[in-house]
Write an enzyme that holds these catalytic residues in place. Sequence first.
Site, mmCIF file in Angstrom:
data_model
loop_
_atom_site.group_PDB
_atom_site.id
_atom_site.type_symbol
_atom_site.label_atom_id
_atom_site.label_comp_id
_atom_site.label_asym_id
_atom_site.label_seq_id
_atom_site.Cartn_x
_atom_site.Cartn_y
_atom_site.Cartn_z
ATOM 1 N N TYR A 54 0.819 -1.224 0.000
ATOM 2 C CA TYR A 54 0.000 0.000 0.000
ATOM 3 C C TYR A 54 0.852 1.274 0.000
ATOM 4 O O TYR A 54 0.334 2.364 -0.189
ATOM 5 C CB TYR A 54 -0.950 0.039 1.214
ATOM 6 C CG TYR A 54 -1.945 -1.096 1.294
ATOM 7 C CD1 TYR A 54 -2.112 -1.991 0.242
ATOM 8 C CD2 TYR A 54 -2.718 -1.297 2.428
ATOM 9 C CE1 TYR A 54 -3.013 -3.035 0.318
ATOM 10 C CE2 TYR A 54 -3.626 -2.334 2.518
ATOM 11 C CZ TYR A 54 -3.765 -3.208 1.464
ATOM 12 O OH TYR A 54 -4.663 -4.239 1.569
ATOM 13 N N HIS A 112 0.282 -11.802 1.652
ATOM 14 C CA HIS A 112 -0.752 -10.988 0.997
ATOM 15 C C HIS A 112 -1.563 -11.770 -0.045
ATOM 16 O O HIS A 112 -2.778 -11.640 -0.129
ATOM 17 C CB HIS A 112 -0.085 -9.766 0.350
ATOM 18 C CG HIS A 112 -1.006 -8.612 0.134
ATOM 19 N ND1 HIS A 112 -0.608 -7.309 0.249
ATOM 20 C CD2 HIS A 112 -2.327 -8.565 -0.184
ATOM 21 C CE1 HIS A 112 -1.640 -6.502 0.006
ATOM 22 N NE2 HIS A 112 -2.697 -7.250 -0.268
HETATM 23 N N1 LIG Z 1 -5.766 -8.609 1.395
HETATM 24 C C1 LIG Z 1 -6.072 -8.073 0.227
HETATM 25 O O1 LIG Z 1 -5.692 -8.565 -0.859
HETATM 26 C C2 LIG Z 1 -6.935 -6.839 0.201
HETATM 27 C C3 LIG Z 1 -7.552 -6.427 -1.001
HETATM 28 C C4 LIG Z 1 -8.369 -5.288 -0.963
HETATM 29 C C5 LIG Z 1 -8.544 -4.583 0.221
HETATM 30 N N2 LIG Z 1 -7.907 -5.000 1.382
HETATM 31 C C6 LIG Z 1 -8.067 -4.269 2.675
HETATM 32 O O2 LIG Z 1 -9.456 -4.103 2.944
HETATM 33 C C7 LIG Z 1 -9.740 -2.714 3.101
HETATM 34 C C8 LIG Z 1 -11.161 -2.395 2.670
HETATM 35 O O3 LIG Z 1 -11.415 -2.788 1.334
HETATM 36 P P1 LIG Z 1 -11.547 -1.735 0.127
HETATM 37 O O4 LIG Z 1 -10.761 -0.537 0.448
HETATM 38 O O5 LIG Z 1 -11.232 -2.489 -1.117
HETATM 39 O O6 LIG Z 1 -13.117 -1.436 0.031
HETATM 40 P P2 LIG Z 1 -14.296 -1.039 1.050
HETATM 41 O O7 LIG Z 1 -13.790 -0.764 2.406
HETATM 42 O O8 LIG Z 1 -15.363 -2.061 0.851
HETATM 43 O O9 LIG Z 1 -14.854 0.291 0.374
HETATM 44 C C9 LIG Z 1 -14.138 1.491 0.364
HETATM 45 C C10 LIG Z 1 -14.937 2.502 -0.471
HETATM 46 O O10 LIG Z 1 -16.225 2.688 0.119
HETATM 47 C C11 LIG Z 1 -16.451 4.054 0.403
HETATM 48 N N3 LIG Z 1 -17.141 4.115 1.707
HETATM 49 C C12 LIG Z 1 -16.599 3.983 2.952
HETATM 50 N N4 LIG Z 1 -17.550 4.061 3.895
HETATM 51 C C13 LIG Z 1 -18.720 4.240 3.248
HETATM 52 C C14 LIG Z 1 -20.065 4.405 3.668
HETATM 53 N N5 LIG Z 1 -20.392 4.379 4.970
HETATM 54 N N6 LIG Z 1 -21.039 4.578 2.726
HETATM 55 C C15 LIG Z 1 -20.721 4.593 1.403
HETATM 56 N N7 LIG Z 1 -19.460 4.445 0.938
HETATM 57 C C16 LIG Z 1 -18.474 4.280 1.846
HETATM 58 C C17 LIG Z 1 -15.099 4.720 0.415
HETATM 59 O O11 LIG Z 1 -15.176 6.018 -0.115
HETATM 60 P P3 LIG Z 1 -14.748 7.326 0.752
HETATM 61 O O12 LIG Z 1 -13.264 7.254 0.935
HETATM 62 O O13 LIG Z 1 -15.203 8.428 -0.131
HETATM 63 O O14 LIG Z 1 -15.510 7.227 2.047
HETATM 64 C C18 LIG Z 1 -14.298 3.841 -0.548
HETATM 65 O O15 LIG Z 1 -14.452 4.292 -1.883
HETATM 66 C C19 LIG Z 1 -8.649 -2.036 2.254
HETATM 67 O O16 LIG Z 1 -8.559 -0.671 2.496
HETATM 68 C C20 LIG Z 1 -7.453 -2.859 2.637
HETATM 69 O O17 LIG Z 1 -6.976 -2.477 3.926
HETATM 70 C C21 LIG Z 1 -7.122 -6.121 1.374
#
Ligand SMILES: NC(=O)c1ccc[n+]([C@@H]2O[C@H](COP(=O)([O-])OP(=O)(O)OC[C@H]3O[C@@H](n4cnc5c(N)ncnc54)[C@H](OP(=O)(O)O)[C@@H]3O)[C@@H](O)[C@H]2O)c1
Length: 280
Positions: A54, A112
């Site tokens: 990241y 990862h």
């Molecule tokens: N291990 C892996 O391979 C892997 C892969 C992907 C992700 N991850 C981890 O999982 C975390 C979360 O997954 P993600 O970032 O892919 O997606 P997520 O948390 O499902 O969604 C994030 C998105 O949702 C929006 N959001 C946040 N709160 C909200 C709400 N209450 N209502 C509406 N929209 C909202 C955010 O926009 P705003 O910023 O505008 O609020 C952002 O665009 C990552 O940040 C990372 O730490 C791990």
Amino acid sequence: MSAKTNPVPAVSAQGARIPLLGLGTWDLRGRVCADMVEAALRLGYRLIDTAEMYDNERFVGEGLRASGVKRDDVFLTTKIWPSHFAADDLPGAARDCLKRLGVSEVDLLLLHWPNPQIPLPETIGALCKVKRDGLARHIGVSNFNTALIEAAWKATSEPLVCDQVECHPYLDQSKVMAACRRHGMAMTAYSPIAQGKAGGDKVLARIGAAHNKTAAQICLRFLVEQNIVVIPRTSKAARLSENAAIFDFSLSDGEMAEISALSRAGRRLIPAGFGRPDWD
Ligand SMILES: NC(=O)c1ccc[n+]([C@@H]2O[C@H](COP(=O)([O-])OP(=O)(O)OC[C@H]3O[C@@H](n4cnc5c(N)ncnc54)[C@H](OP(=O)(O)O)[C@@H]3O)[C@@H](O)[C@H]2O)c1
């Protein structure tokens, strides 16, 4: 209600106590990242999820220190990228993570993604040694399907406390979940609000109206109700408290069934990596 007024509950997994709610930090960079980590911790979040990939560990560390929350009270997760899975590379990569974060150990160190180019026993052996050397309190995996979970357990000499996988109402992860349960591991949901898509879902919004909650809160509640750890990401301070206010209500069996019915084949947002399309 914030996580501060109501401490975040935790799940027990192989000796680890993992908060059910954390802040995801993928794509949060620089000052925004440090500010969101600081604000989340001040609000009562006690889990922060990052990864060497990241490119923000330095800012996660800054936010952690600025929050004033004691290091021991925060469950810090980072992940090693597959290009560092050789036994000679993994310990150095883990030390670099600690240096960037400014901590002496992380609470959870994950692989990862699987890397078929390097024998899994070699990587797991190196991960176990990193734990024994005191760089990580707990170890685990990410993006491992059921077969890989079994293979990892065969290879490991230390408990694996979690598998972090894509999980939200649009994707049925019951097979991976069952494998985690069999081994006493926690399952952590990444992209738990389907990268924001669940925020605009009509079914979730209708259920939310009955509880005075938003669609995103219903989505997160659906997961924590199954003891799945959630790590929603946001770059907006107001959404930190929205995403944390999920521990003061519950969903009925009927509502849980209706949300489960949203899952369909092919609803994966993050494509299975490293040539493993056959996921479960
Ligand atoms: N291990 C892996 O391979 C892997 C892969 C992907 C992700 N991850 C981890 O999982 C975390 C979360 O997954 P993600 O970032 O892919 O997606 P997520 O948390 O499902 O969604 C994030 C998105 O949702 C929006 N959001 C946040 N709160 C909200 C709400 N209450 N209502 C509406 N929209 C909202 C955010 O926009 P705003 O910023 O505008 O609020 C952002 O665009 C990552 O940040 C990372 O730490 C791990």
